[in-house]
Design an enzyme around this catalytic site. Structure first.
Site, mmCIF file in Angstrom:
data_model
loop_
_atom_site.group_PDB
_atom_site.id
_atom_site.type_symbol
_atom_site.label_atom_id
_atom_site.label_comp_id
_atom_site.label_asym_id
_atom_site.label_seq_id
_atom_site.Cartn_x
_atom_site.Cartn_y
_atom_site.Cartn_z
ATOM 1 N N ILE A 48 -3.797 -1.186 19.148
ATOM 2 C CA ILE A 48 -4.647 -0.004 19.127
ATOM 3 C C ILE A 48 -4.273 0.728 17.838
ATOM 4 O O ILE A 48 -3.089 0.874 17.525
ATOM 5 C CB ILE A 48 -4.421 0.877 20.380
ATOM 6 C CG1 ILE A 48 -5.327 2.106 20.368
ATOM 7 C CG2 ILE A 48 -2.977 1.289 20.534
ATOM 8 C CD1 ILE A 48 -5.229 2.961 21.644
ATOM 9 N N SER A 49 -5.258 1.153 17.078
ATOM 10 C CA SER A 49 -4.994 1.823 15.801
ATOM 11 C C SER A 49 -4.295 3.159 16.010
ATOM 12 O O SER A 49 -4.445 3.807 17.050
ATOM 13 C CB SER A 49 -6.298 2.066 15.045
ATOM 14 O OG SER A 49 -6.885 0.851 14.651
ATOM 15 N N ALA A 50 -3.552 3.581 15.000
ATOM 16 C CA ALA A 50 -2.926 4.903 15.015
ATOM 17 C C ALA A 50 -4.017 5.968 15.108
ATOM 18 O O ALA A 50 -5.096 5.801 14.523
ATOM 19 C CB ALA A 50 -2.101 5.105 13.750
ATOM 20 N N PRO A 51 -3.758 7.075 15.808
ATOM 21 C CA PRO A 51 -4.758 8.142 15.902
ATOM 22 C C PRO A 51 -5.254 8.623 14.534
ATOM 23 O O PRO A 51 -6.445 8.883 14.363
ATOM 24 C CB PRO A 51 -4.030 9.254 16.658
ATOM 25 C CG PRO A 51 -3.014 8.537 17.481
ATOM 26 C CD PRO A 51 -2.583 7.363 16.633
ATOM 27 N N ARG A 92 -5.512 8.979 25.129
ATOM 28 C CA ARG A 92 -5.065 7.716 24.530
ATOM 29 C C ARG A 92 -4.171 6.911 25.470
ATOM 30 O O ARG A 92 -4.198 5.673 25.458
ATOM 31 C CB ARG A 92 -4.353 7.992 23.203
ATOM 32 C CG ARG A 92 -4.052 6.726 22.397
ATOM 33 C CD ARG A 92 -3.550 7.079 21.001
ATOM 34 N NE ARG A 92 -3.442 5.905 20.158
ATOM 35 C CZ ARG A 92 -2.301 5.460 19.629
ATOM 36 N NH1 ARG A 92 -1.170 6.107 19.846
ATOM 37 N NH2 ARG A 92 -2.289 4.384 18.861
#
Length: 188
Positions: free
Chosen positions: A32-35, A6
């Protein structure tokens, strides 16, 4: 997800935060979206080896890379970004990391990518006012589409096409940047 670094998909100044379970800024008022959100969306999509996947909202390519791992060497991810600088950076990172089965396109994602349709799976990483009809039209039968819907209060919707029918399931509340374009929000 452990096969996708990431930290390579975020700007230098937020790299120390790359593994926190939170969205991070990537420039141009995008994130960027959270994992955990990437995992939830991928689980809802149930991506299989050999799937042809369409992603709307490339950002810097992290979610596309995760889906490419799930689709395997025989699968392909077509990803659409509307911001030229992000599309260029995503192409560069994905190429450098060897994600040859991810193809980045610059265009209005609300119109999908009819050139390669139909798709087994479609993932949308920005919130739309409604599910854009072109995306439903480009979904294979059977197929799955996941998309956040709503302006201020958003729900993650799973749209399944089965036997000519459309089945929609609410997967819970979410918060995403707006999906801009012909079938998205206008002048947000």
């Amino acid at each position: 997800m452990d096969r996708v670094p990431r930290e390579e998909f975020v700007p230098e100044d937020v790299r120390p935060d790359a593994y926190y379970d939170t969205p991070l800024p990537i420039g141009h008022n995008q994130t960027i979206s959270a994992p955990s959100m990437v995992a939830i969306m991928c689980q809802a999509l149930d991506i299989r080896e050999g799937n042809k996947v369409l992603e709307i909202g490339t950002g810097l390519g992290y979610h596309a890379a995760v889906m490419a791992v799930l689709a395997g060497a025989s699968g392909v991810v077509y990803t659409v970004e509307r911001i030229p600088e992000l599309a260029d950076m995503a192409r560069s990172v994905l190429s450098r990391l060897g994600f040859d089965n991810v193809k980045v396109f610059l265009r209005d994602g609300t119109e999908g990518l009819p050139d390669f349709a139909p798709y087994d799976r479609i993932s949308v990483a920005a919130a739309a006012p409604d599910v854009p009809q072109p995306l439903v039209d480009q979904l294979k039968d059977p197929g799955r589409l996941v998309i956040p819907v709503g302006r201020y209060f958003q729900q993650l919707m799973l749209v399944e096409k089965k036997g000519g029918q459309i089945i929609t399931t609410d997967k819970g509340g979410v918060a995403f940047v707006p999906l801009l374009g012909k079938y998205g929000f206008k002048g947000y």
